[in-house]
Design a protein around this motif. Structure first.
Motif, short mmCIF file in Angstrom:
data_model
loop_
_atom_site.label_atom_id
_atom_site.label_comp_id
_atom_site.label_asym_id
_atom_site.label_seq_id
_atom_site.Cartn_x
_atom_site.Cartn_y
_atom_site.Cartn_z
N LYS A 1 -3.07 9.67 6.61
CA LYS A 1 -3.93 10.78 6.18
C LYS A 1 -4.48 11.54 7.39
O LYS A 1 -4.60 12.76 7.36
CB LYS A 1 -5.06 10.26 5.31
CG LYS A 1 -4.57 9.75 3.97
CD LYS A 1 -5.67 9.14 3.15
CE LYS A 1 -5.10 8.58 1.86
NZ LYS A 1 -6.09 7.85 1.08
N THR A 2 -4.78 10.83 8.45
CA THR A 2 -5.29 11.47 9.66
C THR A 2 -4.22 12.36 10.31
O THR A 2 -4.51 13.46 10.76
CB THR A 2 -5.77 10.40 10.66
OG1 THR A 2 -6.77 9.60 10.04
CG2 THR A 2 -6.32 11.04 11.92
N TYR A 3 -2.99 11.85 10.36
CA TYR A 3 -1.90 12.56 11.02
C TYR A 3 -1.05 13.40 10.06
O TYR A 3 0.06 13.81 10.42
CB TYR A 3 -0.99 11.56 11.75
CG TYR A 3 -1.62 10.97 12.98
CD1 TYR A 3 -1.64 11.68 14.18
CD2 TYR A 3 -2.19 9.70 12.96
CE1 TYR A 3 -2.21 11.14 15.31
CE2 TYR A 3 -2.77 9.15 14.09
CZ TYR A 3 -2.78 9.88 15.27
OH TYR A 3 -3.35 9.33 16.38
N THR A 4 -1.54 13.69 8.87
CA THR A 4 -0.77 14.43 7.88
C THR A 4 -0.22 15.76 8.39
O THR A 4 0.97 16.05 8.18
CB THR A 4 -1.59 14.64 6.59
OG1 THR A 4 -1.83 13.36 6.01
CG2 THR A 4 -0.86 15.51 5.60
N VAL B 1 0.87 -1.18 0.00
CA VAL B 1 0.00 0.00 0.00
C VAL B 1 0.90 1.22 0.00
O VAL B 1 1.79 1.35 0.85
CB VAL B 1 -0.92 0.00 1.24
CG1 VAL B 1 -1.78 1.25 1.28
CG2 VAL B 1 -1.79 -1.25 1.27
N GLY C 1 -2.32 3.38 6.07
CA GLY C 1 -2.43 4.46 5.10
C GLY C 1 -3.46 5.49 5.51
O GLY C 1 -3.26 6.70 5.35
N GLU C 2 -4.56 5.03 6.07
CA GLU C 2 -5.59 5.96 6.56
C GLU C 2 -5.07 6.75 7.76
O GLU C 2 -5.40 7.92 7.92
CB GLU C 2 -6.87 5.19 6.94
CG GLU C 2 -7.58 4.59 5.75
CD GLU C 2 -8.00 5.63 4.72
OE1 GLU C 2 -8.48 6.71 5.11
OE2 GLU C 2 -7.83 5.36 3.52
N ARG C 3 -4.26 6.12 8.60
CA ARG C 3 -3.69 6.82 9.76
C ARG C 3 -2.73 7.91 9.31
O ARG C 3 -2.66 8.98 9.92
CB ARG C 3 -2.99 5.83 10.70
CG ARG C 3 -4.02 4.99 11.44
CD ARG C 3 -3.46 4.00 12.42
NE ARG C 3 -2.47 4.55 13.32
CZ ARG C 3 -1.40 3.88 13.73
NH1 ARG C 3 -1.21 2.64 13.33
NH2 ARG C 3 -0.55 4.41 14.56
N VAL D 1 1.12 5.50 -0.10
CA VAL D 1 0.41 6.74 0.15
C VAL D 1 1.28 7.87 -0.40
O VAL D 1 2.44 8.02 -0.01
CB VAL D 1 0.17 6.95 1.67
CG1 VAL D 1 -0.51 8.28 1.92
CG2 VAL D 1 -0.63 5.80 2.24
N ASP E 1 -0.26 -1.77 5.74
CA ASP E 1 -1.61 -2.15 5.32
C ASP E 1 -2.46 -0.90 5.09
O ASP E 1 -2.01 0.22 5.35
CB ASP E 1 -2.25 -3.07 6.35
CG ASP E 1 -2.18 -2.54 7.77
OD1 ASP E 1 -2.01 -1.32 7.95
OD2 ASP E 1 -2.30 -3.34 8.71
N ALA E 2 -3.67 -1.09 4.60
CA ALA E 2 -4.55 0.04 4.28
C ALA E 2 -4.91 0.88 5.52
O ALA E 2 -4.94 2.11 5.42
CB ALA E 2 -5.81 -0.46 3.59
N PRO E 3 -5.17 0.27 6.68
CA PRO E 3 -5.46 1.10 7.85
C PRO E 3 -4.30 2.04 8.22
O PRO E 3 -4.51 3.16 8.66
CB PRO E 3 -5.73 0.09 8.97
CG PRO E 3 -6.21 -1.13 8.26
CD PRO E 3 -5.46 -1.15 6.97
#
Length: 178
Positions: free
Chosen positions: A113-116, A75, A109-111, A77, A105-107
């Motif tokens: 984006k949250t902590y960008t 994955v 990747g979402e983290r 990002v 993993d994908a989760p």
């Protein structure tokens, strides 16, 4: 008349001998042809299997690790562009870089984006403390990638071991120093 009977008996005996020889020659020829065909098929199948084995080996090396018997694809990002002033050496210099991050993993990747905002802040602070001469070499870029990876893992999973860290690799897609 006895002489005539003998020549008639001789021609009748001769054709069966020729037909037996002909059958033996044909049978031997068929056996040789079948043997050559079997040998050819054996070598073709063997070559085909060797090529398939090489392809499978190459495919296994390009695949990422498996988890629970299922293939887990990497994955990535993509991050926005970083443009940062560097520590001055000879006039004003800056670095502009674009990077992508490989995560577990994908989760994860979402983290990211949250902590960008926090991740971008830490990367900007890290970059602004660098000199252009440090970043021009391949070793300097590799060291920077490792430092960015550490910063990201510190934000996403503080105290995680390197093997368990969510960020696996930092990849530069553009790297410009002016």
């Amino acid at each position: 008349m006895a002489k005539e009977a003998k020549p008639e008996a001789a021609p009748e005996a001769a054709p069966p001998r020729k037909s037996k020889k002909l059958l033996i020659i044909i049978a031997a020829t068929l056996v040789v042809i079948l043997a050559l065909g079997a040998a050819g098929a054996f070598f073709l199948i063997r070559k085909h299997n060797a090529e398939n084995a090489e392809e499978e080996t190459a495919a296994e090396t390009t695949k990422s690790k498996k988890k629970g018997g299922k293939e887990v694809l990497p994955v990535y990002v993509a991050m926005d562009t970083f443009t940062v002033n560097l520590v001055p050496e000879s006039g004003d210099q800056f670095v502009q870089l674009i990077l992508s991050v490989e995560v577990a993993d994908a989760p994860a990747g979402e983290r990211i984006k949250t902590y960008t905002p926090k991740i971008r802040n830490n990367v900007v602070m890290l970059l602004s403390a660098k000199k252009a001469s440090e970043l021009l070499t391949k070793e300097g870029k590799e060291k920077l990638a490792g430092e960015i990876r550490e910063q990201m893992n510190h934000v996403l999973a503080p105290g995680a071991k390197e093997d368990d860290a969510p960020v696996k690799e930092v990849l530069f897609t553009s790297f410009i120093i002016q």
